[in-house]
Write an enzyme that holds these catalytic residues in place. Structure first.
Site, PDB file in Angstrom:
ATOM      1  N   ARG A 104      -2.103 -48.209  37.305  1.00  0.00           N
ATOM      2  CA  ARG A 104      -3.277 -47.939  38.165  1.00  0.00           C
ATOM      3  C   ARG A 104      -3.559 -49.560  38.966  1.00  0.00           C
ATOM      4  O   ARG A 104      -3.946 -49.682  39.995  1.00  0.00           O
ATOM      5  CB  ARG A 104      -4.391 -47.483  37.445  1.00  0.00           C
TER       6      ARG A 104
ATOM      7  N   ASP B  87      -2.703 -33.376  48.035  1.00  0.00           N
ATOM      8  CA  ASP B  87      -1.413 -33.149  47.624  1.00  0.00           C
ATOM      9  C   ASP B  87      -1.270 -31.504  47.957  1.00  0.00           C
ATOM     10  O   ASP B  87      -1.270 -30.965  49.164  1.00  0.00           O
ATOM     11  CB  ASP B  87      -1.008 -33.435  45.947  1.00  0.00           C
TER      12      ASP B  87
ATOM     13  N   THR C 231      -7.722 -29.758  44.651  1.00  0.00           N
ATOM     14  CA  THR C 231      -8.809 -30.679  44.561  1.00  0.00           C
ATOM     15  C   THR C 231      -9.631 -30.678  45.583  1.00  0.00           C
ATOM     16  O   THR C 231     -11.172 -30.633  45.372  1.00  0.00           O
ATOM     17  CB  THR C 231      -8.261 -32.077  44.338  1.00  0.00           C
TER      18      THR C 231
ATOM     19  N   GLY D 240      -8.428 -41.744  40.350  1.00  0.00           N
ATOM     20  CA  GLY D 240      -7.410 -42.324  41.178  1.00  0.00           C
ATOM     21  C   GLY D 240      -7.836 -43.176  42.309  1.00  0.00           C
ATOM     22  O   GLY D 240      -7.398 -44.113  43.014  1.00  0.00           O
TER      23      GLY D 240
ATOM     24  N   LYS E 224       0.330 -35.987  51.426  1.00  0.00           N
ATOM     25  CA  LYS E 224       1.758 -35.566  51.332  1.00  0.00           C
ATOM     26  C   LYS E 224       1.753 -34.192  51.904  1.00  0.00           C
ATOM     27  O   LYS E 224       1.472 -32.960  51.067  1.00  0.00           O
ATOM     28  CB  LYS E 224       2.276 -35.482  49.815  1.00  0.00           C
TER      29      LYS E 224
ATOM     30  N   GLY F 159      -3.846 -29.591  47.639  1.00  0.00           N
ATOM     31  CA  GLY F 159      -5.318 -29.276  48.364  1.00  0.00           C
ATOM     32  C   GLY F 159      -6.102 -28.663  47.501  1.00  0.00           C
ATOM     33  O   GLY F 159      -7.400 -28.466  47.796  1.00  0.00           O
TER      34      GLY F 159
HETATM   35  P1  5GP Z   1      -4.125 -31.514  44.834  1.00  0.00           P
HETATM   36  O1  5GP Z   1      -5.267 -31.050  44.114  1.00  0.00           O
HETATM   37  O2  5GP Z   1      -4.288 -31.981  46.395  1.00  0.00           O
HETATM   38  O3  5GP Z   1      -2.837 -31.075  44.756  1.00  0.00           O
HETATM   39  O4  5GP Z   1      -4.023 -32.991  44.174  1.00  0.00           O
HETATM   40  C1  5GP Z   1      -4.644 -34.162  44.500  1.00  0.00           C
HETATM   41  C2  5GP Z   1      -4.711 -35.006  43.135  1.00  0.00           C
HETATM   42  O5  5GP Z   1      -3.353 -34.836  42.441  1.00  0.00           O
HETATM   43  C3  5GP Z   1      -4.923 -36.410  43.193  1.00  0.00           C
HETATM   44  O6  5GP Z   1      -6.196 -36.855  43.657  1.00  0.00           O
HETATM   45  C4  5GP Z   1      -4.179 -36.988  42.373  1.00  0.00           C
HETATM   46  O7  5GP Z   1      -5.136 -37.312  41.376  1.00  0.00           O
HETATM   47  C5  5GP Z   1      -3.108 -36.232  41.868  1.00  0.00           C
HETATM   48  N1  5GP Z   1      -1.878 -36.508  42.753  1.00  0.00           N
HETATM   49  C6  5GP Z   1      -1.180 -35.819  43.684  1.00  0.00           C
HETATM   50  N2  5GP Z   1      -0.215 -36.361  44.025  1.00  0.00           N
HETATM   51  C7  5GP Z   1       0.259 -37.606  43.264  1.00  0.00           C
HETATM   52  C8  5GP Z   1       1.022 -38.540  43.312  1.00  0.00           C
HETATM   53  O8  5GP Z   1       2.054 -38.508  43.853  1.00  0.00           O
HETATM   54  N3  5GP Z   1       0.671 -39.702  42.443  1.00  0.00           N
HETATM   55  C9  5GP Z   1      -0.478 -39.821  41.587  1.00  0.00           C
HETATM   56  N4  5GP Z   1      -0.532 -40.693  40.737  1.00  0.00           N
HETATM   57  N5  5GP Z   1      -1.426 -38.625  41.675  1.00  0.00           N
HETATM   58  C10 5GP Z   1      -1.205 -37.614  42.463  1.00  0.00           C
HETATM   59 MG    MG Z   2      -7.328 -37.574  42.149  1.00  0.00          MG
END
Ligand code: 5GP
Ligand code: MG
Length: 180
Positions: free
Chosen positions: A169, A107, A111, A46, A135, A109
């Site tokens: 994308r 999102d 990752t 992404g 977010k 956290g």
């Molecule tokens: P986390 O591990 O913080 O929940 O998620 C981060 C990863 O989830 C981001 O790097 C992304 O790849 C994916 N992600 C989280 N929210 C979104 C979103 O609203 N749209 C998309 N396309 N990917 C998201």
């Molecule tokens: Mg990602």
């Protein structure tokens, strides 16, 4: 991909605002790495478009560009908390270096935690995290994002590198699904 989306996507961040936001981030990053330079680790897939644009406006010296692959989403829109990392880094490229992780969106956290833990294990001189979008409402773990481009409401977004099931994308701006 020049075509406009036709699936009920709604514009969230237009191209000119993305460009301005990336330039602002670059100035913040430049300030912190002018004397040391930086090794950038971009989180596939992404963050590719964001990383490419960021690199082209950074003035700090980028010693190296590397990639890791992180995924937890499968085909859906909910993060599972179970982050899989792939694409290992050569420890020599990270050890003793000032490393900046570049990601598309913060999102839950998870990752951030996973990628930071992995790279910290390779002994960087310093480690910071940059995310284009955040977010904060969705956070499930307490983590620090050092550079944030845009704080956005809790929508599932696509475009500018970000996908839904590998689609969208190539859209040059950031869109969301109003009902998701
Ligand atoms: P986390 O591990 O913080 O929940 O998620 C981060 C990863 O989830 C981001 O790097 C992304 O790849 C994916 N992600 C989280 N929210 C979104 C979103 O609203 N749209 C998309 N396309 N990917 C998201
Ligand atoms: Mg990602």
């Amino acid at each position: 991909m020049a075509a406009m989306p036709s699936d009920g996507l709604t514009l969230l961040i237009p191209e000119d605002e993305l460009r301005a936001g990336v330039a602002t981030l670059a100035r913040e990053i430049d300030r912190d790495y002018t004397t040391t330079g930086v090794v950038i680790v971009s989180v596939l897939k992404g963050a590719t478009i964001f990383t490419a644009d960021l690199l082209r406006v950074l003035q700090a010296e980028v010693h190296r560009l590397e990639f890791v692959r992180a995924g937890s989403y499968g085909g859906g829109t909910e993060s599972s908390g179970d982050v899989r990392l792939a694409g290992t880094l050569d420890p020599r490229h990270v050890n003793g270096q000032h490393v900046l992780i570049v990601d598309d969106i913060a999102d839950t956290g998870y990752t951030c935690v996973a990628v930071k833990n992995y790279i910290n294990g390779l002994g960087p001189a310093s480690l910071r995290y940059c995310t284009l979008l955040d977010k904060p409402e969705r956070r499930e773990v307490e983590v620090q994002y050092d550079y944030v481009g845009f704080t956005i409401p809790n929508h599932f977004v696509v475009g500018y590198g970000m996908d839904f099931d590998e689609r969208y994308r190539g859209l040059p701006a950031v869109y969301y699904f109003p009902d998701a």
